[in-house]
Scaffold this motif. Structure first.
Motif, PDB file in Angstrom:
ATOM      1  N   GLU A 272       0.826  -1.205   0.000  1.00 23.66           N
ATOM      2  CA  GLU A 272       0.000   0.000   0.000  1.00 23.66           C
ATOM      3  C   GLU A 272       0.868   1.266   0.000  1.00 23.66           C
ATOM      4  O   GLU A 272       0.376   2.361   0.259  1.00 23.66           O
ATOM      5  CB  GLU A 272      -0.946   0.009   1.200  1.00 23.66           C
ATOM      6  N   ASP A 273       2.130   1.116  -0.326  1.00 23.68           N
ATOM      7  CA  ASP A 273       3.100   2.214  -0.271  1.00 23.68           C
ATOM      8  C   ASP A 273       2.906   3.134  -1.471  1.00 23.68           C
ATOM      9  O   ASP A 273       3.237   2.783  -2.598  1.00 23.68           O
ATOM     10  CB  ASP A 273       4.516   1.642  -0.251  1.00 23.68           C
ATOM     11  N   GLN A 274       2.399   4.333  -1.212  1.00 28.13           N
ATOM     12  CA  GLN A 274       2.226   5.307  -2.286  1.00 28.13           C
ATOM     13  C   GLN A 274       3.415   6.250  -2.421  1.00 28.13           C
ATOM     14  O   GLN A 274       3.501   7.002  -3.376  1.00 28.13           O
ATOM     15  CB  GLN A 274       0.959   6.134  -2.053  1.00 28.13           C
ATOM     16  N   THR A 275       4.330   6.215  -1.461  1.00 24.89           N
ATOM     17  CA  THR A 275       5.523   7.060  -1.549  1.00 24.89           C
ATOM     18  C   THR A 275       6.571   6.408  -2.440  1.00 24.89           C
ATOM     19  O   THR A 275       7.137   7.050  -3.335  1.00 24.89           O
ATOM     20  CB  THR A 275       6.088   7.324  -0.144  1.00 24.89           C
ATOM     21  N   CYS A 276       6.846   5.130  -2.188  1.00 22.58           N
ATOM     22  CA  CYS A 276       7.745   4.340  -3.042  1.00 22.58           C
ATOM     23  C   CYS A 276       6.937   3.139  -3.526  1.00 22.58           C
ATOM     24  O   CYS A 276       6.937   2.076  -2.884  1.00 22.58           O
ATOM     25  CB  CYS A 276       8.986   3.900  -2.267  1.00 22.58           C
ATOM     26  N   PRO A 277       6.206   3.295  -4.622  1.00 24.73           N
ATOM     27  CA  PRO A 277       5.297   2.238  -5.067  1.00 24.73           C
ATOM     28  C   PRO A 277       5.990   0.879  -5.155  1.00 24.73           C
ATOM     29  O   PRO A 277       7.157   0.789  -5.565  1.00 24.73           O
ATOM     30  CB  PRO A 277       4.847   2.729  -6.443  1.00 24.73           C
ATOM     31  N   PRO A 278       5.285  -0.187  -4.768  1.00 25.41           N
ATOM     32  CA  PRO A 278       5.927  -1.504  -4.730  1.00 25.41           C
ATOM     33  C   PRO A 278       6.519  -1.947  -6.061  1.00 25.41           C
ATOM     34  O   PRO A 278       7.536  -2.634  -6.083  1.00 25.41           O
ATOM     35  CB  PRO A 278       4.804  -2.436  -4.255  1.00 25.41           C
ATOM     36  N   SER A 279       5.917  -1.544  -7.184  1.00 30.90           N
ATOM     37  CA  SER A 279       6.486  -1.951  -8.472  1.00 30.90           C
ATOM     38  C   SER A 279       7.885  -1.381  -8.659  1.00 30.90           C
ATOM     39  O   SER A 279       8.749  -2.031  -9.264  1.00 30.90           O
ATOM     40  CB  SER A 279       5.576  -1.520  -9.624  1.00 30.90           C
ATOM     41  N   THR A 280       8.133  -0.183  -8.141  1.00 33.26           N
ATOM     42  CA  THR A 280       9.469   0.401  -8.290  1.00 33.26           C
ATOM     43  C   THR A 280      10.494  -0.345  -7.439  1.00 33.26           C
ATOM     44  O   THR A 280      11.649  -0.489  -7.831  1.00 33.26           O
ATOM     45  CB  THR A 280       9.458   1.896  -7.930  1.00 33.26           C
ATOM     46  N   VAL A 281      10.047  -0.826  -6.285  1.00 36.15           N
ATOM     47  CA  VAL A 281      10.938  -1.617  -5.423  1.00 36.15           C
ATOM     48  C   VAL A 281      11.226  -2.965  -6.077  1.00 36.15           C
ATOM     49  O   VAL A 281      12.373  -3.426  -6.122  1.00 36.15           O
ATOM     50  CB  VAL A 281      10.311  -1.803  -4.029  1.00 36.15           C
ATOM     51  N   PHE A 282      10.172  -3.600  -6.601  1.00 32.44           N
ATOM     52  CA  PHE A 282      10.373  -4.898  -7.261  1.00 32.44           C
ATOM     53  C   PHE A 282      11.197  -4.750  -8.538  1.00 32.44           C
ATOM     54  O   PHE A 282      11.900  -5.690  -8.928  1.00 32.44           O
ATOM     55  CB  PHE A 282       9.026  -5.557  -7.554  1.00 32.44           C
ATOM     56  N   ALA A 283      11.137  -3.596  -9.191  1.00 30.73           N
ATOM     57  CA  ALA A 283      11.987  -3.384 -10.366  1.00 30.73           C
ATOM     58  C   ALA A 283      13.453  -3.541  -9.987  1.00 30.73           C
ATOM     59  O   ALA A 283      14.233  -4.175 -10.712  1.00 30.73           O
ATOM     60  CB  ALA A 283      11.732  -2.005 -10.959  1.00 30.73           C
ATOM     61  N   ALA A 284      13.840  -2.964  -8.829  1.00 31.36           N
ATOM     62  CA  ALA A 284      15.224  -3.099  -8.371  1.00 31.36           C
ATOM     63  C   ALA A 284      15.512  -4.513  -7.898  1.00 31.36           C
ATOM     64  O   ALA A 284      16.573  -5.085  -8.207  1.00 31.36           O
ATOM     65  CB  ALA A 284      15.497  -2.097  -7.251  1.00 31.36           C
ATOM     66  N   PHE A 285      14.588  -5.093  -7.158  1.00 25.65           N
ATOM     67  CA  PHE A 285      14.784  -6.456  -6.649  1.00 25.65           C
ATOM     68  C   PHE A 285      14.941  -7.449  -7.804  1.00 25.65           C
ATOM     69  O   PHE A 285      15.845  -8.297  -7.792  1.00 25.65           O
ATOM     70  CB  PHE A 285      13.603  -6.854  -5.768  1.00 25.65           C
ATOM     71  N   ASN A 286      14.078  -7.360  -8.802  1.00 24.86           N
ATOM     72  CA  ASN A 286      14.124  -8.312  -9.920  1.00 24.86           C
ATOM     73  C   ASN A 286      15.354  -8.111 -10.800  1.00 24.86           C
ATOM     74  O   ASN A 286      15.781  -9.037 -11.494  1.00 24.86           O
ATOM     75  CB  ASN A 286      12.851  -8.197 -10.755  1.00 24.86           C
ATOM     76  N   ALA A 287      15.926  -6.910 -10.756  1.00 17.61           N
ATOM     77  CA  ALA A 287      17.153  -6.649 -11.520  1.00 17.61           C
ATOM     78  C   ALA A 287      18.402  -7.018 -10.743  1.00 17.61           C
ATOM     79  O   ALA A 287      19.497  -7.050 -11.332  1.00 17.61           O
ATOM     80  CB  ALA A 287      17.218  -5.165 -11.906  1.00 17.61           C
ATOM     81  N   TYR A 288      18.270  -7.298  -9.460  1.00 17.00           N
ATOM     82  CA  TYR A 288      19.454  -7.470  -8.620  1.00 17.00           C
ATOM     83  C   TYR A 288      20.308  -8.644  -9.095  1.00 17.00           C
ATOM     84  O   TYR A 288      19.803  -9.751  -9.319  1.00 17.00           O
ATOM     85  CB  TYR A 288      19.053  -7.665  -7.157  1.00 17.00           C
ATOM     86  N   ALA A 289      21.595  -8.399  -9.244  1.00 20.59           N
ATOM     87  CA  ALA A 289      22.479  -9.388  -9.858  1.00 20.59           C
ATOM     88  C   ALA A 289      23.002 -10.420  -8.877  1.00 20.59           C
ATOM     89  O   ALA A 289      23.420 -11.506  -9.297  1.00 20.59           O
ATOM     90  CB  ALA A 289      23.660  -8.683 -10.521  1.00 20.59           C
ATOM     91  N   GLY A 290      23.000 -10.100  -7.600  1.00 23.04           N
ATOM     92  CA  GLY A 290      23.526 -11.040  -6.613  1.00 23.04           C
ATOM     93  C   GLY A 290      22.685 -12.300  -6.534  1.00 23.04           C
ATOM     94  O   GLY A 290      21.464 -12.256  -6.669  1.00 23.04           O
ATOM     95  N   SER A 291      23.339 -13.415  -6.297  1.00 21.00           N
ATOM     96  CA  SER A 291      22.629 -14.699  -6.252  1.00 21.00           C
ATOM     97  C   SER A 291      21.859 -14.894  -4.957  1.00 21.00           C
ATOM     98  O   SER A 291      20.927 -15.704  -4.904  1.00 21.00           O
ATOM     99  CB  SER A 291      23.621 -15.850  -6.447  1.00 21.00           C
ATOM    100  N   GLU A 292      22.245 -14.171  -3.908  1.00 23.88           N
ATOM    101  CA  GLU A 292      21.555 -14.276  -2.620  1.00 23.88           C
ATOM    102  C   GLU A 292      20.736 -13.017  -2.393  1.00 23.88           C
ATOM    103  O   GLU A 292      21.275 -11.963  -2.045  1.00 23.88           O
ATOM    104  CB  GLU A 292      22.565 -14.458  -1.481  1.00 23.88           C
ATOM    105  N   ARG A 293      19.450 -13.126  -2.619  1.00 24.55           N
ATOM    106  CA  ARG A 293      18.554 -11.984  -2.430  1.00 24.55           C
ATOM    107  C   ARG A 293      17.219 -12.503  -1.917  1.00 24.55           C
ATOM    108  O   ARG A 293      16.790 -13.609  -2.248  1.00 24.55           O
ATOM    109  CB  ARG A 293      18.338 -11.216  -3.731  1.00 24.55           C
ATOM    110  N   SER A 294      16.574 -11.707  -1.102  1.00 28.57           N
ATOM    111  CA  SER A 294      15.257 -12.074  -0.579  1.00 28.57           C
ATOM    112  C   SER A 294      14.438 -10.812  -0.387  1.00 28.57           C
ATOM    113  O   SER A 294      14.978  -9.705  -0.291  1.00 28.57           O
ATOM    114  CB  SER A 294      15.386 -12.853   0.733  1.00 28.57           C
ATOM    115  N   MET A 295      13.125 -10.992  -0.342  1.00 29.16           N
ATOM    116  CA  MET A 295      12.197  -9.867  -0.246  1.00 29.16           C
ATOM    117  C   MET A 295      11.169 -10.139   0.841  1.00 29.16           C
ATOM    118  O   MET A 295      10.520 -11.196   0.849  1.00 29.16           O
ATOM    119  CB  MET A 295      11.485  -9.660  -1.589  1.00 29.16           C
ATOM    120  N   GLU A 296      11.038  -9.204   1.770  1.00 28.89           N
ATOM    121  CA  GLU A 296       9.954  -9.232   2.747  1.00 28.89           C
ATOM    122  C   GLU A 296       8.834  -8.339   2.224  1.00 28.89           C
ATOM    123  O   GLU A 296       9.078  -7.192   1.817  1.00 28.89           O
ATOM    124  CB  GLU A 296      10.436  -8.713   4.103  1.00 28.89           C
TER     125      GLU A 296
END
Length: 324
Positions: A272-296
Motif C-alpha cells: 500500500e506504499d504510495q511514496t515508493c510504489p511496490p512496483s518500483t521496489v520490485f523493479a530493483a529487486f528483480n534486476a538485482y544481480a547477486g545470487s543471494e537476495r530475498s524480499m519481505e
C-alpha cells in the motif's frame, strides 16, 4: 489506502525496460576517481555522552568535492577487537539526528555508522549538520530537481559519493572489521544502500528497506506523493524538458545499480506504499544481480513498511553474514 499497484504475482515478474546511459559505468568510475583525489581526512572525536552501554564518536570525513560530511559512530562500550559494521543512510529530509536515536545496532554487537545527509535535516524529525555548498539552477522546492538538467550537477551525484565515502570512512576506524561491512537504510536510505551496493564491490551485505530512487519513469507518473511528485511539478513548469530530465535521472536510478550489486541483499516492500510504489521496489529487486537476495512483503502497510518487524528480520538475517 488499499493496494493500488500491480498484483503481487505480477510484481514478482515486473522488469521494466529502463534506458541505461552507454557511459553509465564510465560516469561513475570518473566520479569516484575525482572524489578520491581528496584525502578522506576522517576524524573520530569521542563524545561525552550519558549513554553507558555505548561509546559515541562525532565523525567528519571528506565526501564529494572534499566537502566535510558528518556522521555518528556508535560502538558497544566494551569493544576491544574489530567489529563488523553497519552503515546506515537516512530517509528523505532527515539528518543524522542525535546519538541516542541510534542504539539498536551497537546493542546487537556491531559498529554502527550513521551518515548525515548533506543539505537535509531540517524536516522536523531528525536534524542534520552537513551543508551542501554546491548550488544549482532552477529547481522545485526539495532535493529531487536540484541540478536535474545535467547529471554532473545533480544533487544525488554528490549524495551517492558521500555514501560511498562513508563506507571508506568507517573502515578507517581500528575497531571496525573492514571486510565485514553492511549498508542499509529506509526509503532514501534504502536507495543509497542500493547505489553503494552497485559501487562498492566488497560489501558483506545490503538491506534496502522500501527503497526510494528506483524506476524513476514509473514512480514519477504513478504516485502523486512527494518526493517523486517534485519531478512532475518541475516538468509542469518546464514543458518540453522531460527527455533531458529523465536522461539525468537514468544515471541515478537504483535499478541500474541493483543490476551491478553482488552482495547478499534483503529487500522489503509494502503493497500500500504510495511514496515508493511496490512496483518500483520490485523493479530493483528483480534486476538485482547477486545470487543471494530475498524480499519481505508487507501487504497492508504504506511507506512505514515493516517498521520494527523489518528491523527484527534484519537483525536475524545480518547475523549470518556479519558474524558467521
Amino acid at each position: 489506502m488499499p493496494q493500488f499497484d500491480l498484483p503481487l504475482e505480477e510484481l514478482r515478474r515486473y522488469r521494466p525496460e529502463l534506458p541505461e546511459p552507454e557511459d553509465f559505468d564510465a560516469f561513475w568510475q570518473k566520479t569516484l576517481l575525482e572524489a578520491r583525489q581528496y584525502d578522506l581526512d576522517t576524524r573520530f572525536e569521542a563524545v561525552d555522552s550519558p549513554l553507558e552501554g555505548v561509546r559515541v564518536f562525532d565523525v567528519t570525513y571528506a565526501g564529494f568535492g572534499g566537502h566535510p560530511v558528518k556522521g555518528w559512530l556508535v560502538l558497544p562500550a566494551g569493544a576491544r577487537e574489530p567489529l563488523p559494521a553497519v552503515v546506515e543512510y537516512i530517509g528523505y529530509g532527515g539528518g543524522r539526528g542525535l546519538p541516542h536515536m541510534h542504539l539498536l545496532w551497537a546493542t546487537a554487537g556491531y559498529a554502527h555508522f550513521v551518515m548525515d545527509t548533506r543539505g537535509q535535516g531540517s524536516g522536523g524529525w531528525a536534524q542534520g549538520d552537513t551543508p551542501d555548498p554546491v548550488g544549482s539552477g532552477p529547481a522545485h522546492p526539495g532535493y529531487m530537481t536540484r541540478g536535474i538538467e545535467d547529471p554532473h550537477a545533480y544533487y544525488y551525484r554528490r549524495l551517492y559519493v558521500d555514501a560511498v565515502r562513508a563506507v571508506e570512512a568507517v573502515r578507517a576506524h581500528p575497531l571496525v572489521n573492514a571486510s565485514r561491512v553492511a549498508a542499509l537504510g529506509v526509503s532514501q536510505g534504502g536507495g543509497l544502500a542500493l547505489a553503494v551496493g552497485g559501487l562498492v564491490p566488497d560489501l558483506a551485505a545490503i538491506a534496502p528497506d522500501v527503497p526510494f530512487l528506483c524506476d524513476f519513469p514509473r514512480a514519477a507518473t504513478l504516485t502523486d506523493r512527494q518526493p517523486y511528485k517534485e519531478i512532475g511539478l518541475y516538468l509542469k513548469a518546464r514543458r518540453g524538458g522531460q527527455e533531458r530530465v529523465f536522461r539525468t535521472l537514468s544515471y541515478f536510478d537504483c535499478v541500474h545499480f541493483a543490476a551491478r550489486g553482488r552482495a547478499p541483499a534483503l529487500f522489503s516492500a509494502a503493497l500500500e506504499d504510495q511514496t515508493c510504489p511496490p512496483s518500483t521496489v520490485f523493479a530493483a529487486f528483480n534486476a538485482y544481480a547477486g545470487s543471494e537476495r530475498s524480499m519481505e512483503v508487507y501487504p497492508f502497510n504504506d511507506h512505514e513498511g515493516g517498521g520494527p518487524y523489518q528491523q527484527g528480520v534484519q537483525l536475524r538475517w545480518l547475523k549470518g553474514y556479519l558474524k558467521g
